[in-house]
Write an enzyme that holds these catalytic residues in place. Structure first.
Site, PDB file in Angstrom:
ATOM      1  N   ASP A  31       0.975  -1.265   0.168  1.00  0.00           N
ATOM      2  CA  ASP A  31       0.149   0.366  -0.311  1.00  0.00           C
ATOM      3  C   ASP A  31       1.354   1.492  -0.509  1.00  0.00           C
ATOM      4  OD1 ASP A  31      -2.097   1.770   0.808  1.00  0.00           O
ATOM      5  OD2 ASP A  31      -3.286   0.062   1.076  1.00  0.00           O
ATOM      6  N   ALA A  74      -6.450  -1.765  -4.079  1.00  0.00           N
ATOM      7  CA  ALA A  74      -5.919  -0.114  -4.348  1.00  0.00           C
ATOM      8  C   ALA A  74      -6.655  -0.073  -5.608  1.00  0.00           C
ATOM      9  CB  ALA A  74      -4.496  -0.530  -4.435  1.00  0.00           C
ATOM     10  N   ASN A  76      -8.806   4.605  -6.774  1.00  0.00           N
ATOM     11  CA  ASN A  76      -9.575   5.454  -6.304  1.00  0.00           C
ATOM     12  C   ASN A  76     -10.619   5.151  -6.696  1.00  0.00           C
ATOM     13  OD1 ASN A  76      -6.730   7.210  -7.539  1.00  0.00           O
ATOM     14  ND2 ASN A  76      -7.627   7.597  -5.951  1.00  0.00           N
ATOM     15  N   SER A 117     -16.877  -3.178  -8.347  1.00  0.00           N
ATOM     16  CA  SER A 117     -17.996  -1.999  -8.436  1.00  0.00           C
ATOM     17  C   SER A 117     -19.153  -1.835  -9.361  1.00  0.00           C
ATOM     18  CB  SER A 117     -17.521  -0.361  -8.531  1.00  0.00           C
ATOM     19  OG  SER A 117     -18.689  -0.182  -8.503  1.00  0.00           O
ATOM     20  N   TYR A 141     -15.248   6.774 -12.765  1.00  0.00           N
ATOM     21  CA  TYR A 141     -15.022   5.314 -12.058  1.00  0.00           C
ATOM     22  C   TYR A 141     -14.945   4.351 -11.890  1.00  0.00           C
ATOM     23  CZ  TYR A 141     -15.417   2.767  -8.116  1.00  0.00           C
ATOM     24  OH  TYR A 141     -15.278   1.146  -6.448  1.00  0.00           O
ATOM     25  N   LYS A 145     -12.986   0.527 -13.809  1.00  0.00           N
ATOM     26  CA  LYS A 145     -13.399  -0.778 -13.068  1.00  0.00           C
ATOM     27  C   LYS A 145     -13.476  -1.700 -14.323  1.00  0.00           C
ATOM     28  CE  LYS A 145     -12.955   0.282  -8.870  1.00  0.00           C
ATOM     29  NZ  LYS A 145     -12.122  -1.231  -7.990  1.00  0.00           N
ATOM     30  N   LEU A 188     -23.013   7.389   3.097  1.00  0.00           N
ATOM     31  CA  LEU A 188     -23.593   8.207   3.783  1.00  0.00           C
ATOM     32  C   LEU A 188     -23.637   7.588   5.649  1.00  0.00           C
ATOM     33  CD1 LEU A 188     -26.799   9.544   4.503  1.00  0.00           C
ATOM     34  CD2 LEU A 188     -27.862   6.730   3.692  1.00  0.00           C
ATOM     35  N   PHE A 206     -30.479  14.131  -0.687  1.00  0.00           N
ATOM     36  CA  PHE A 206     -30.646  14.740  -1.592  1.00  0.00           C
ATOM     37  C   PHE A 206     -31.127  13.554  -2.797  1.00  0.00           C
ATOM     38  CE2 PHE A 206     -26.620  15.134  -0.174  1.00  0.00           C
ATOM     39  CZ  PHE A 206     -26.093  16.022  -0.750  1.00  0.00           C
TER      40      PHE A 206
END
Length: 323
Positions: A31, A74, A76, A117, A141, A145, A188, A206
């Site tokens: 890491d 790992a 972002n 994801s 993003y 992936k 959240l 929202f």
């Protein structure tokens, strides 16, 4: 086996390291600590501070660990940031991931488990999401992936690298030792609990006019320990493919706030705001395939379990990790 965990100092990776060690595996964490915390790493694990762009260092670390499997966390992972800075996401999630794949082949790794994801699906036409739905990411993003998932398929076909890909939405909860401490917090549950801790005046909702029972968005949450158990099952020889991980039901924003009030015993005021562009009313993942093929069953599917474990950790670590 000897497991090499990238991003093992992060929120999900650190708990996976704990569970791997409990299951009898030898673990080395790799890491760069740009998002993770050194103190989150289980002291029983080996640790190498390094970046996936440091190709020689990466190969040396894999060899020193005598790694037999890679678990790749790992990345972002901020959707909004990816829309403002797409280059960062393609550089770190795709190009750096390629370095890891090349290193895996170079040292003879035969098993690769990837933390992907449900963002790869984009805005789905139906829920719950199944693995048969097409990938149509709507932000860099999710695209990063999806690109790495496609790379894994080619490396399996050409190099025989056995892989398992897990797609999920919102990891939640904490273990006794490890919890959630992001430098930029967008999730959240921790943001709602900040109000109970006295660290924020209110939380935010929202959109209150969605076609759901209470008018707020419904999202899928899954306990960190359950995620970790799925990754351990994926290490078994012969396991390969794409799997969604979720609770199959989902909880609304108001459900989460009310549960946080119940668990903490404190009122949590909420500020209602307009919808955010692109937020679907309901996102829930079906985990039937993982249950059938991997034998995976969540031990903590209830929202109360997730919130209670997060609250215990937050109460004992109101400032998060010391580093």
């Amino acid at each position: 086996m000897n497991a090499f965990v990238t991003g093992g100092a992060g929120y999900i990776g650190s708990v996976c390291v704990e569970e791997l060690i409990k299951a009898g595996h030898n673990v080395t964490v790799y890491d760069n600590l740009s998002e993770g915390h050194r103190s989150a790493v289980d002291p029983r694990a080996g640790f190498v501070r390094g970046d996936l762009n440091e190709e020689e260092r990466l190969i040396q670390a894999l060899q020193a660990a005598k790694a037999e499997a890679i678990l790749h966390f790992a990345a972002n992972a901020l959707v909004g940031e990816s829309m403002a800075n797409p280059g960062k996401y393609f550089r770190n999630n795709v190009a750096s991931g390629l370095n890891l794949l090349e290193a895996a082949v170079a040292v003879g790794i035969r098993k690769f488990v990837f933390s992907s994801s449900c963002a790869v699906y984009g805005a789905p036409e139906c829920v719950p999401l199944t693995e048969e739905l097409p990938a149509r990411p709507v932000n860099p993003y999710g695209e990063s992936k999806w690109m790495f998932e496609k790379m894994l398929q080619w490396y399996q076909r050409i190099h025989g690298l056995e892989f398992v890909v897990f797609r999920y939405f919102n990891a939640a909860g904490a273990s006794d030792r490890c919890g959630e401490h992001h430098r930029i917090e967008t999730h959240l549950i921790p943001n709602v609990l900040k109000v109970a801790l006295g660290r924020a005046p209110h939380c935010e909702i929202f959109g209150t006019d969605y076609p759901t029972a209470d008018g707020t968005c419904i999202r899928d949450y899954i306990h960190l320990v359950d995620l970790a158990q799925a990754h351990i099952l994926a290490l078994e020889p012969g396991k390969q493919g794409f799997y969604n991980l979720g609770n199959g039901e989902g909880f609304s924003v108001r459900d989460v706030i009310q549960m946080c009030e119940k668990v903490t015993g404190k009122p949590i005021p909420a500020l209602e705001k307009p919808r955010r562009h692109g937020d679907p009313p309901r996102l829930v993942a079906s985990a039937n395939k993982a249950t059938k093929e991997l034998g995976w069953t969540p031990k903590y599917p209830q929202l109360q379990d997730m919130v209670a474990s997060a609250w215990r950790w937050d109460s004992h670590h109101p400032d998060g990790y010391p580093d």
